[in-house]
Design a protein around this motif. Structure first.
Motif, short mmCIF file in Angstrom:
data_model
loop_
_atom_site.label_atom_id
_atom_site.label_comp_id
_atom_site.label_asym_id
_atom_site.label_seq_id
_atom_site.Cartn_x
_atom_site.Cartn_y
_atom_site.Cartn_z
N VAL A 1 0.87 -1.18 0.00
CA VAL A 1 0.00 0.00 0.00
C VAL A 1 0.91 1.23 0.00
CG1 VAL A 1 -1.77 1.28 1.24
CG2 VAL A 1 -1.85 -1.24 1.18
N LYS A 2 0.94 1.93 -1.14
CA LYS A 2 1.83 3.07 -1.33
C LYS A 2 1.24 4.39 -0.82
CE LYS A 2 5.27 1.94 -3.65
NZ LYS A 2 6.56 1.62 -3.04
N ARG A 3 -0.07 4.55 -0.97
CA ARG A 3 -0.74 5.78 -0.53
C ARG A 3 -2.14 5.43 -0.04
NH1 ARG A 3 0.55 9.33 -5.87
NH2 ARG A 3 2.79 9.43 -5.57
N VAL A 4 -2.58 6.21 0.95
CA VAL A 4 -3.95 6.07 1.48
C VAL A 4 -4.53 7.47 1.62
CG1 VAL A 4 -5.39 5.27 3.39
CG2 VAL A 4 -3.35 3.98 2.75
N SER A 5 -5.74 7.64 1.15
CA SER A 5 -6.43 8.93 1.25
C SER A 5 -6.92 9.17 2.67
CB SER A 5 -7.63 8.96 0.31
OG SER A 5 -8.67 8.13 0.82
N SER A 6 -7.45 10.35 2.88
CA SER A 6 -8.20 10.63 4.10
C SER A 6 -9.42 9.73 4.14
CB SER A 6 -8.69 12.08 4.10
OG SER A 6 -7.67 12.98 3.82
N PHE A 7 -9.95 9.51 5.31
CA PHE A 7 -11.22 8.81 5.45
C PHE A 7 -12.31 9.88 5.39
CE2 PHE A 7 -9.48 5.06 8.20
CZ PHE A 7 -8.62 4.72 7.17
N ILE A 8 -13.28 9.70 4.50
CA ILE A 8 -14.35 10.70 4.37
C ILE A 8 -15.70 10.06 4.65
CG2 ILE A 8 -13.06 12.15 2.76
CD1 ILE A 8 -14.93 11.08 0.55
N GLU A 9 -16.52 10.77 5.38
CA GLU A 9 -17.86 10.28 5.72
C GLU A 9 -18.86 10.86 4.73
OE1 GLU A 9 -19.83 9.45 9.89
OE2 GLU A 9 -19.85 11.59 9.43
N THR A 10 -19.73 9.99 4.22
CA THR A 10 -20.72 10.41 3.24
C THR A 10 -22.07 9.76 3.51
OG1 THR A 10 -20.19 8.62 1.70
CG2 THR A 10 -18.96 10.68 1.44
N GLU A 11 -23.07 10.28 2.85
CA GLU A 11 -24.39 9.67 2.90
C GLU A 11 -24.37 8.34 2.14
OE1 GLU A 11 -27.06 10.76 4.59
OE2 GLU A 11 -25.80 12.40 5.32
N PRO A 12 -25.25 7.42 2.48
CA PRO A 12 -25.34 6.16 1.72
C PRO A 12 -25.63 6.45 0.25
CG PRO A 12 -26.69 6.06 3.68
CD PRO A 12 -26.21 7.46 3.57
N TRP A 13 -25.14 5.58 -0.60
CA TRP A 13 -25.35 5.71 -2.04
C TRP A 13 -25.99 4.43 -2.54
CZ3 TRP A 13 -24.48 3.31 -6.58
CH2 TRP A 13 -24.60 4.08 -7.75
N GLY A 14 -27.11 4.58 -3.26
CA GLY A 14 -27.74 3.43 -3.88
C GLY A 14 -28.82 2.76 -3.05
N PHE A 15 -29.02 3.20 -1.80
CA PHE A 15 -30.07 2.64 -0.96
C PHE A 15 -30.29 3.55 0.24
CE2 PHE A 15 -26.18 1.00 0.76
CZ PHE A 15 -26.37 0.90 2.12
N GLU A 16 -31.39 3.34 0.93
CA GLU A 16 -31.72 4.10 2.14
C GLU A 16 -31.10 3.40 3.35
OE1 GLU A 16 -33.55 6.98 2.35
OE2 GLU A 16 -33.55 7.01 0.17
N THR B 1 -29.86 4.39 7.74
CA THR B 1 -29.60 5.36 8.81
C THR B 1 -28.11 5.48 9.06
OG1 THR B 1 -29.87 3.65 10.48
CG2 THR B 1 -31.82 4.96 9.92
N ASN B 2 -27.32 4.56 8.51
CA ASN B 2 -25.87 4.58 8.68
C ASN B 2 -25.21 5.43 7.61
OD1 ASN B 2 -25.79 2.65 10.88
ND2 ASN B 2 -26.39 1.14 9.36
N ARG B 3 -24.13 6.09 7.98
CA ARG B 3 -23.33 6.84 7.01
C ARG B 3 -22.16 5.98 6.58
NH1 ARG B 3 -23.97 12.25 6.38
NH2 ARG B 3 -21.74 12.67 6.40
N PHE B 4 -21.65 6.25 5.39
CA PHE B 4 -20.49 5.52 4.87
C PHE B 4 -19.21 6.20 5.33
CE2 PHE B 4 -22.53 3.97 0.61
CZ PHE B 4 -23.41 3.18 1.31
N LEU B 5 -18.15 5.41 5.46
CA LEU B 5 -16.81 5.93 5.63
C LEU B 5 -16.01 5.39 4.45
CD1 LEU B 5 -15.21 7.74 7.56
CD2 LEU B 5 -14.34 5.65 8.64
N ASN B 6 -15.45 6.30 3.65
CA ASN B 6 -14.78 5.91 2.41
C ASN B 6 -13.32 6.32 2.41
OD1 ASN B 6 -17.22 5.14 0.62
ND2 ASN B 6 -17.80 7.08 1.55
N ALA B 7 -12.54 5.56 1.66
CA ALA B 7 -11.13 5.87 1.47
C ALA B 7 -10.68 5.22 0.17
CB ALA B 7 -10.29 5.35 2.63
N ALA B 8 -9.55 5.66 -0.32
CA ALA B 8 -8.94 5.04 -1.50
C ALA B 8 -7.49 4.75 -1.17
CB ALA B 8 -9.03 5.96 -2.71
N CYS B 9 -6.96 3.70 -1.79
CA CYS B 9 -5.54 3.40 -1.59
C CYS B 9 -4.91 3.04 -2.93
CB CYS B 9 -5.34 2.29 -0.57
SG CYS B 9 -5.97 0.67 -1.02
N LEU B 10 -3.64 3.33 -3.02
CA LEU B 10 -2.85 2.99 -4.20
C LEU B 10 -1.96 1.82 -3.80
CD1 LEU B 10 -1.84 3.79 -7.07
CD2 LEU B 10 -0.12 5.19 -5.92
#
Length: 126
Positions: free
Chosen positions: A22-37, A39-48
């Motif tokens: 794992v060479k790089r990791v983004s910040s962790f970002i919290e977002t609204e759910p995508w594609g369905f309803e 009550t939980n929020r998503f936590l997203n990140a990307a890695c190289l």
């Protein structure tokens, strides 16, 4: 679901162990759910990741990591639902492929700000 930050860190550790460096990791970002309803929020990140695995072997390893971290299914009757972890392969260098199980680059990544924002953080600028 659960401790989202811990789950992302466990996934990153497993990626490093089973897929590659794992060479790089983004910040962790919290977002609204995508594609369905939900009550939980998503936590997203990307890695190289630098890997010697083929794209299909990377996919199989990522799916195994998801199962090890408690993921059961992607959807129920084609409808997304809450899950403890979701690992998507977005790109593999400049490689292009289109199979039922894997399309590269990811066909809907440009539609999803929760994908593009962390991805922009880690992509090489050259």
């Amino acid at each position: 679901m659960g401790n989202r930050e811990e789950m992302l860190r466990l996934a990153l550790d497993a990626i490093a162990e089973h897929i590659g460096c794992v060479k790089r990791v983004s910040s962790f970002i919290e977002t609204e759910p995508w594609g369905f309803e939900s009550t939980n929020r998503f936590l997203n990140a990307a890695c190289l990741v630098e890997t010697q695995l083929s794209p299909m072997r990377c996919l199989r390893a990522a799916m195994q990591i998801e199962r090890q971290l408690g993921r059961k299914t992607k959807s129920h009757n084609g409808i997304y639902h809450d899950r403890p972890i979701d690992i998507d392969m977005l790109m593999y260098d400049n490689f292009r492929m289109d199979f039922p199980s894997l399309t590269l680059p990811h066909p809907r990544m440009f539609e999803r700000d929760f994908v593009m924002k962390p991805l922009r953080e880690i992509l090489p600028s050259d």
